[in-house]
Design a protein around this motif. Structure first.
Motif, PDB file in Angstrom:
ATOM      1  N   ALA A 121      63.133  -3.557 -17.231  1.00  0.00           N
ATOM      2  CA  ALA A 121      62.134  -3.132 -16.245  1.00  0.00           C
ATOM      3  C   ALA A 121      61.812  -1.669 -16.460  1.00  0.00           C
ATOM      4  CB  ALA A 121      62.636  -3.347 -14.830  1.00  0.00           C
ATOM      5  N   ARG A 143      54.438  -3.907 -20.129  1.00  0.00           N
ATOM      6  CA  ARG A 143      54.690  -5.325 -20.428  1.00  0.00           C
ATOM      7  C   ARG A 143      54.151  -5.729 -21.795  1.00  0.00           C
ATOM      8  NH1 ARG A 143      55.345  -9.927 -16.515  1.00  0.00           N
ATOM      9  NH2 ARG A 143      53.082 -10.079 -16.394  1.00  0.00           N
ATOM     10  N   LYS A 144      53.369  -4.865 -22.425  1.00  0.00           N
ATOM     11  CA  LYS A 144      52.946  -5.095 -23.803  1.00  0.00           C
ATOM     12  C   LYS A 144      53.873  -4.373 -24.785  1.00  0.00           C
ATOM     13  CE  LYS A 144      49.295  -7.526 -22.692  1.00  0.00           C
ATOM     14  NZ  LYS A 144      47.916  -7.119 -22.991  1.00  0.00           N
ATOM     15  N   ASP A 148      59.863  -6.624 -19.226  1.00  0.00           N
ATOM     16  CA  ASP A 148      59.592  -7.864 -18.494  1.00  0.00           C
ATOM     17  C   ASP A 148      58.960  -7.600 -17.137  1.00  0.00           C
ATOM     18  OD1 ASP A 148      61.037  -9.876 -20.312  1.00  0.00           O
ATOM     19  OD2 ASP A 148      62.575  -8.361 -19.963  1.00  0.00           O
ATOM     20  N   TYR A 149      59.178  -6.396 -16.606  1.00  0.00           N
ATOM     21  CA  TYR A 149      58.667  -6.086 -15.265  1.00  0.00           C
ATOM     22  C   TYR A 149      58.262  -4.619 -15.239  1.00  0.00           C
ATOM     23  CZ  TYR A 149      58.562  -5.295 -10.203  1.00  0.00           C
ATOM     24  OH  TYR A 149      58.179  -4.961  -8.920  1.00  0.00           O
ATOM     25  N   PHE A 150      57.148  -4.346 -14.563  1.00  0.00           N
ATOM     26  CA  PHE A 150      56.684  -2.978 -14.386  1.00  0.00           C
ATOM     27  C   PHE A 150      56.241  -2.773 -12.952  1.00  0.00           C
ATOM     28  CE2 PHE A 150      52.848  -0.069 -14.517  1.00  0.00           C
ATOM     29  CZ  PHE A 150      53.570   1.109 -14.585  1.00  0.00           C
ATOM     30  N   GLU A 165      51.858  -3.164 -10.029  1.00  0.00           N
ATOM     31  CA  GLU A 165      52.959  -4.100 -10.247  1.00  0.00           C
ATOM     32  C   GLU A 165      52.525  -5.015 -11.381  1.00  0.00           C
ATOM     33  OE1 GLU A 165      56.361  -6.416  -7.835  1.00  0.00           O
ATOM     34  OE2 GLU A 165      54.380  -6.369  -6.899  1.00  0.00           O
ATOM     35  N   ASN A 166      53.237  -4.922 -12.467  1.00  0.00           N
ATOM     36  CA  ASN A 166      52.821  -5.571 -13.707  1.00  0.00           C
ATOM     37  C   ASN A 166      51.401  -5.108 -14.060  1.00  0.00           C
ATOM     38  OD1 ASN A 166      55.331  -6.801 -14.016  1.00  0.00           O
ATOM     39  ND2 ASN A 166      54.724  -8.514 -12.709  1.00  0.00           N
ATOM     40  N   GLU A 167      50.420  -6.006 -14.066  1.00  0.00           N
ATOM     41  CA  GLU A 167      49.066  -5.597 -14.464  1.00  0.00           C
ATOM     42  C   GLU A 167      48.123  -5.386 -13.281  1.00  0.00           C
ATOM     43  OE1 GLU A 167      50.633  -8.402 -16.190  1.00  0.00           O
ATOM     44  OE2 GLU A 167      51.388  -6.695 -17.333  1.00  0.00           O
ATOM     45  N   THR A 168      48.639  -5.471 -12.064  1.00  0.00           N
ATOM     46  CA  THR A 168      47.793  -5.411 -10.876  1.00  0.00           C
ATOM     47  C   THR A 168      47.993  -4.102 -10.124  1.00  0.00           C
ATOM     48  OG1 THR A 168      47.947  -7.827 -10.630  1.00  0.00           O
ATOM     49  CG2 THR A 168      47.209  -6.562  -8.709  1.00  0.00           C
TER      50      THR A 168
END
Length: 473
Positions: A121, A143-144, A148-150, A165-168
């Motif tokens: 993470a 995440r690229k 696994d988690y951002f 949060e992730n890509e949002t």
């Protein structure tokens, strides 16, 4: 039937063994403060800022007092994540800028640990996909790059802070006052979700980089102004994370590293920070000379604590040279993960140092001080050589440098860092043989990693654009 039963029992035993082995793989947590100075913690001599939980980590673990990051935010993060000097790392379209677009083909700690079964993470500041809260490259986000988690922010909090949060994007213009608490909450939640799997947690707090703020519990409570309030809150939430490890019985199998990305910010000359009332919002590198963006010791030498109750001996101060570059190979060695064989890794495995193995010494014993693309200085053992220069590609940073620290010199400057950490006594004329030795080492770095006017033979380029367009004419 008996054969089938025996085979089944054997397989079950093998699975149980593998599960047990996997469960014993160590976890890794890197707490990466932003712009925290060498002298900003109680355990590193600060008497105005209270940091009892971090001081306790030092008492229970190992303090490194000759530990190096890079001298500015983005390059410092790429060095930590890849184990390589920033000028060696590939960038998108080969463009070398202050804040890197770390190439997608570079390998991060998360990617190296993944084949060994690790979940990773990134929580907090990324700053590897463009130095902007909105104009960043989504293909270069955590995440690229193996995580696994951002949960965090694309870049720094200079003006505002958007949280993803992730890509949002989940919050625009987030409240800086609650940022340290929120990111720690997310880090603790990640640990709780993944307590039965080996994990790597990269907790990169955006503060005490300005813009500063703190919750009412801490604001106005320190004797070092808002900067002190922020550091004391950071200390408190670091303690919460350690308490979680104890509660979940993960302490024995978790290595926690607390350090900073570079030295403290000097803002007294900046009209921008004067206008915003932020002149006092920087920390201290005492007793070192210089600040963030400098290549004096105060720019790149940072506090570092390594904690693991099972394997790191308590109360020890290690004065060997160690670097954020060394995290990747060290974690790989402890996790049993192979290092990539298709590229140069500058970092070295410092497991013997952090375990205080008898007679262990620094496997590198050196450090190269780059400012943007320019090699400014080199350290080997106790000695540091500031290279002669008439060209200075980092002059734009003079606004963040004390006048007495702005030096362009035609002759080398030599300091004994162990006896003269504030770099006051130039001994170049007394030790010409050491000047010659460190000059040769610097020339090797120029040839391998590069310099402002040359491309290193070991520098990586994955894109078809001109290599180093900053010097391609």
């Amino acid at each position: 039937m008996r054969h089938i039963i025996l085979t089944t029992l054997t397989l079950l035993g093998l699975i149980a063994t593998l599960t047990s082995v996997n469960a014993q793989k160590p976890n890794f947590i890197v707490i990466f403060a932003d712009d925290l100075g060498y002298g900003d913690l109680g355990c590193f001599g600060n008497q105005n800022i209270r940091t009892p939980r971090i001081d306790q980590l030092a008492q229970e673990g190992m303090k490194f007092d000759h530990f190096y990051a890079q001298n500015v935010c983005g390059p410092s993060r790429s060095a930590l994540l890849t184990g390589c000097y920033p000028l060696r790392n590939a960038k998108k379209q080969n463009k070398v800028t202050t804040h890197p677009f770390l190439h997608s083909k570079e390998l991060t700690i998360a990617e190296v640990l993944k084949p060994a079964g690790y979940l990773s993470a990134c929580i907090g500041k990324w700053d590897q996909a463009g130095h902007s809260q909105t104009r960043f490259d989504p293909d270069l986000m955590p995440r690229k790059q193996g995580f696994d988690y951002f949960f965090g922010t694309p870049s720094s909090n200079d003006l505002t802070l958007h949280l993803m949060e992730n890509e949002t994007t989940v919050s625009k213009k987030a409240d800086m006052a609650t940022c340290t608490q929120l990111l720690t909450d997310k880090a603790i939640a990640f640990i709780e979700r993944n307590q039965n799997s080996p994990f790597f947690l990269y907790l990169a707090h955006p503060m005490p980089h300005v813009k500063l703020d703190a919750t009412p519990r801490f604001k106005g409570k320190s004797s070092a102004g808002l900067y002190g309030d922020v550091v004391e809150e950071l200390d408190f939430h670091t303690g919460r994370l350690i308490d979680t490890l104890h509660k979940l019985k993960l302490s024995a199998h978790t290595y926690v590293i607390f350090t900073s990305d570079n030295g403290p910010w000097y803002m007294a000359k900046s009209k921008f920070h004067q206008k915003r009332g932020e002149v006092s919002h920087g920390g201290s590198a005492h007793p070192l000379r210089g600040y963030k963006v400098n290549t004096w010791e105060g720019g790149a030498r940072v506090p570092c604590i390594v904690w693991n109750p099972q394997s790191v001996p308590p109360g020890h101060t290690n004065s060997e040279i160690a670097r954020t570059l060394d995290f990747l190979p060290t974690f790989a060695a402890l996790a049993g993960a192979p290092l990539p064989q298709d590229r140069i890794i500058d970092g070295k495995d410092i497991t013997p140092l952090i375990h205080n193995t008898k007679d262990a010494t620094s496997p590198s014993n050196s450090f190269f001080y780059y400012s943007l693309t320019q090699l400014m200085a080199v350290r080997k053992g106790d000695w540091k050589l500031h290279l002669p220069r008439t060209t200075n590609v980092a002059k734009k940073w003079n606004v963040y440098t004390k006048d007495e620290d702005i030096l362009d010199h035609s002759a080398p400057l030599l300091f004994n860092i162990k006896t003269d950490p504030s770099e006051q006594s130039n001994l170049a004329s007394h030790h010409p043989e050491i000047v010659a030795d460190l000059t040769q080492l610097a020339n090797q770095a120029r040839a391998d990693i590069g310099d402002y006017n040359r491309i290193g033979s070991g520098a990586r380029f994955f894109d078809p654009q001109p290599k180093r367009p900053d010097i391609s004419k």
